[in-house]
Design an enzyme around this catalytic site. Structure first.
Site, PDB file in Angstrom:
ATOM      1  N   ASP A  11      89.410   5.754  19.170  1.00 55.84           N
ATOM      2  CA  ASP A  11      88.608   6.143  18.003  1.00 55.84           C
ATOM      3  C   ASP A  11      87.189   6.548  18.415  1.00 55.84           C
ATOM      4  OD1 ASP A  11      88.218   6.594  15.289  1.00 55.84           O
ATOM      5  OD2 ASP A  11      87.513   4.556  14.924  1.00 55.84           O
ATOM      6  N   ASN A  59      96.268   9.885   8.818  1.00 53.48           N
ATOM      7  CA  ASN A  59      95.350  10.952   9.228  1.00 53.48           C
ATOM      8  C   ASN A  59      95.629  12.300   8.544  1.00 53.48           C
ATOM      9  OD1 ASN A  59      94.886   9.673  12.621  1.00 53.48           O
ATOM     10  ND2 ASN A  59      93.547   9.438  10.850  1.00 53.48           N
TER      11      ASN A  59
HETATM   12  C1  IPE Z   1      92.763   5.219  13.777  1.00 52.04           C
HETATM   13  O1  IPE Z   1      91.522   5.796  13.630  1.00 52.04           O
HETATM   14  C2  IPE Z   1      93.775   6.250  14.130  1.00 52.04           C
HETATM   15  C3  IPE Z   1      93.640   6.879  15.438  1.00 52.04           C
HETATM   16  C4  IPE Z   1      92.758   6.598  16.350  1.00 52.04           C
HETATM   17  C5  IPE Z   1      94.620   7.907  15.717  1.00 52.04           C
HETATM   18  P1  IPE Z   1      90.959   6.268  12.211  1.00 52.04           P
HETATM   19  O2  IPE Z   1      89.635   6.867  12.466  1.00 52.04           O
HETATM   20  O3  IPE Z   1      91.968   7.112  11.530  1.00 52.04           O
HETATM   21  O4  IPE Z   1      90.865   4.895  11.426  1.00 52.04           O
HETATM   22  P2  IPE Z   1      89.945   4.456  10.212  1.00 52.04           P
HETATM   23  O5  IPE Z   1      90.133   5.500   9.132  1.00 52.04           O
HETATM   24  O6  IPE Z   1      88.529   4.412  10.693  1.00 52.04           O
HETATM   25  O7  IPE Z   1      90.434   3.101   9.833  1.00 52.04           O
HETATM   26  C1  IPE Z   2      89.961   9.320  16.615  1.00 54.12           C
HETATM   27  O1  IPE Z   2      88.693   9.798  16.401  1.00 54.12           O
HETATM   28  C2  IPE Z   2      90.995  10.401  16.761  1.00 54.12           C
HETATM   29  C3  IPE Z   2      91.868  10.569  15.597  1.00 54.12           C
HETATM   30  C4  IPE Z   2      91.945   9.777  14.574  1.00 54.12           C
HETATM   31  C5  IPE Z   2      92.731  11.723  15.623  1.00 54.12           C
HETATM   32  P1  IPE Z   2      88.156  10.105  14.949  1.00 54.12           P
HETATM   33  O2  IPE Z   2      88.495  11.510  14.612  1.00 54.12           O
HETATM   34  O3  IPE Z   2      88.640   9.105  13.990  1.00 54.12           O
HETATM   35  O4  IPE Z   2      86.594   9.984  15.177  1.00 54.12           O
HETATM   36  P2  IPE Z   2      85.564   9.235  14.246  1.00 54.12           P
HETATM   37  O5  IPE Z   2      86.081   7.854  14.023  1.00 54.12           O
HETATM   38  O6  IPE Z   2      85.469  10.018  12.987  1.00 54.12           O
HETATM   39  O7  IPE Z   2      84.285   9.246  15.041  1.00 54.12           O
HETATM   40 MG    MG Z   3      87.933   7.310  13.383  1.00 54.39          MG
END
Ligand code: IPE
Ligand code: IPE
Ligand code: MG
Length: 239
Positions: A11, A59
């Site tokens: 993340d 997502n």
């Molecule tokens: C979790 O991250 C999913 C992945 C890293 C693929 P998210 O960014 O989607 O999670 P939340 O929304 O902060 O809980």
């Molecule tokens: C994790 O990074 C990757 C996916 C969930 C695909 P994020 O896209 O959630 O990045 P942040 O949390 O918004 O910084």
């Molecule tokens: Mg994230």
């Protein structure tokens, strides 16, 4: 002790890019590079299984451009890195619901799995369109379809239908990006995983952060519900 199985919620890509005044996609692109170096570092350290969360069941709620950008990035990443990972002994598995992704993506996954299936150095499982709850539900559906008698459905039997049934439960569960939550990753399998939350944003994850997590893990006392294990010098101390 080195964990056999490490699970990572990768993340922080979007915030990493934002800090650099770049589009979120740039963060995802750098995130792929972080994944490739992490799987090789894990293999070097004797970790047998690495499971990473790449796209969650939730997502899809993101803007269409970001979702399609991520799908396209998978195709680019497979084209760019598959042969390197295959040559380094990485076996690739994809876990998640493939029914909702494009034919092209499904074919890329199949190619990644079939061309690495004989590798044994490390198993990289990429959780894509995956959710811990999805996994439990799909396992229950398969169990029912198999005709198993209710009294025969114990934890081991249900586990055999789970998407990660080929791997031991994760020993170490890492989440980067600073959020302290599970976000629907490996709910069933992480019952006794050691949790490690890092403020490091995923694109900047490297050996220093991996080794910090491994060192922290090595200090944990895993009890699995039993009594505290005796320290090595306990007998001496009592004498
Ligand atoms: C979790 O991250 C999913 C992945 C890293 C693929 P998210 O960014 O989607 O999670 P939340 O929304 O902060 O809980
Ligand atoms: C994790 O990074 C990757 C996916 C969930 C695909 P994020 O896209 O959630 O990045 P942040 O949390 O918004 O910084
Ligand atoms: Mg994230």
């Amino acid at each position: 002790m080195v964990p056999r199985h490490v699970a990572i919620v990768m993340d922080g890509n979007g915030r990493w890019a934002k800090k650099r005044f770049m589009p979120r996609f740039f963060g995802h692109k750098q995130g792929v590079d972080a994944l490739v170096r992490t799987v090789l570092s894990c293999a070097d350290r004797g970790i047998e299984y690495l499971t990473v969360f790449a796209f969650s069941s939730e997502n899809w709620k993101r803007p269409t451009e970001e979702v399609s950008g991520l799908m396209g990035l998978v195709l680019v990443a497979v084209a760019k890195y598959l042969s390197k990972l295959a040559d380094r002994g990485v076996r690739i598995r994809i876990v998640g619901d493939r029914s909702q992704v494009s034919d092209k993506l499904r074919q890329a996954w199949e190619q990644a799995e079939s061309s690495t299936r004989h590798n044994t150095r490390i198993t990289l499982s990429v959780a894509f369109n995956y959710g811990g709850r999805w996994d439990i539900v799909q396992a229950c559906r398969q169990a029912i379809a198999s005709g198993i008698a209710p009294e025969d459905l114990d934890e081991a039997a249900l586990n055999s239908f789970m998407a990660l049934s080929y791997a031991p439960d994760p020993d170490l569960f890492i989440r980067t990006g600073g959020e302290v939550r599970i976000s629907n990753f490996m709910l069933w399998q992480s019952a006794y995983s050691e949790l490690f939350f890092s403020d490091c944003l995923w694109p900047e994850f490297g050996d220093a952060e991996l080794d910090a997590a491994l060192a922290d893990y090595a200090r944990r006392d895993r009890r699995f519900g039993a009594v505290q294990s005796a320290p090595a010098n306990a007998a001496q101390g009592a004498a």
